[in-house]
Design a protein around this motif. Structure first.
Motif, mmCIF file in Angstrom:
data_model
loop_
_atom_site.group_PDB
_atom_site.id
_atom_site.type_symbol
_atom_site.label_atom_id
_atom_site.label_comp_id
_atom_site.label_asym_id
_atom_site.label_seq_id
_atom_site.Cartn_x
_atom_site.Cartn_y
_atom_site.Cartn_z
ATOM 1 N N SER A 17 -102.306 -5.631 -49.133
ATOM 2 C CA SER A 17 -103.529 -5.061 -49.693
ATOM 3 C C SER A 17 -104.653 -6.091 -49.690
ATOM 4 C CB SER A 17 -103.295 -4.603 -51.140
ATOM 5 O OG SER A 17 -102.309 -3.596 -51.212
ATOM 6 N N VAL A 64 -107.633 6.685 -43.158
ATOM 7 C CA VAL A 64 -107.432 5.820 -44.328
ATOM 8 C C VAL A 64 -107.148 6.612 -45.607
ATOM 9 C CG1 VAL A 64 -108.974 4.121 -43.284
ATOM 10 C CG2 VAL A 64 -109.864 5.667 -45.041
ATOM 11 N N PHE A 68 -106.834 3.906 -48.810
ATOM 12 C CA PHE A 68 -108.049 3.205 -49.224
ATOM 13 C C PHE A 68 -108.706 3.958 -50.373
ATOM 14 C CE2 PHE A 68 -109.244 0.973 -44.955
ATOM 15 C CZ PHE A 68 -107.941 0.484 -44.859
ATOM 16 N N MET A 83 -107.958 -1.557 -50.300
ATOM 17 C CA MET A 83 -107.212 -1.182 -49.105
ATOM 18 C C MET A 83 -105.745 -1.518 -49.314
ATOM 19 S SD MET A 83 -109.883 -2.463 -46.165
ATOM 20 C CE MET A 83 -109.572 -4.190 -46.481
ATOM 21 N N LEU A 86 -101.864 -1.677 -45.619
ATOM 22 C CA LEU A 86 -102.646 -2.005 -44.427
ATOM 23 C C LEU A 86 -101.794 -2.028 -43.175
ATOM 24 C CD1 LEU A 86 -104.997 -4.633 -46.027
ATOM 25 C CD2 LEU A 86 -105.762 -2.623 -44.769
ATOM 26 N N ASP A 90 -105.865 -1.391 -38.766
ATOM 27 C CA ASP A 90 -106.991 -1.526 -39.708
ATOM 28 C C ASP A 90 -107.787 -2.806 -39.462
ATOM 29 O OD1 ASP A 90 -104.830 -0.233 -42.248
ATOM 30 O OD2 ASP A 90 -106.440 0.840 -41.208
#
Length: 118
Positions: A17, A64, A68, A83, A86, A90
């Motif tokens: 993250s 996302v 996100f 976020m 991941l 990304d």
């Protein structure tokens, strides 16, 4: 006039993250819709997320959604992009923007690099 400065990018392993911040100058931050975009090498810039003036509603790209989260603190003139989960896809330069609508922006930051290793 609004000046935007992103921070919080970096290198993270897949599944990790990051939280990006976008600090805005001026006293009219709450009057702008804030957006996040990204651009990977050789690709066009793409929309990631947006958040309305009051914090709701929010908008996300399909790629996302569920991973996100866009938020903002109008008292601190700052927008955030949390976020999670991941993926290497990304990886990109992430930009924040301020404008009048979820797809209409007048001011842009210089961006921050996000790299996700596999």
């Amino acid at each position: 006039q609004v000046q935007l400065v992103e921070s919080g990018g970096g290198l993270v392993q897949a599944g990790g993250s990051l939280r990006l911040s976008c600090a805005a100058s001026g006293r009219t931050f709450s009057s702008y819709v804030m957006g996040w975009f990204r651009q990977a090498p050789g690709k066009e810039r793409e929309f990631v997320a947006a958040i309305s003036r009051s914090g709701a509603p929010t908008y996300y790209a399909d790629s996302v959604k569920g991973r996100f989260t866009s938020s903002r603190d109008n008292a601190k003139n700052t927008a955030y992009l949390q976020m999670n989960s991941l993926k290497p896809d990304d990886s990109a330069f992430y930009y924040c923007a301020a404008g009048s609508g979820p797809f209409n922006y007048d001011y842009w930051g210089r961006g921050t690099q996000v790299t996700v290793s596999s």
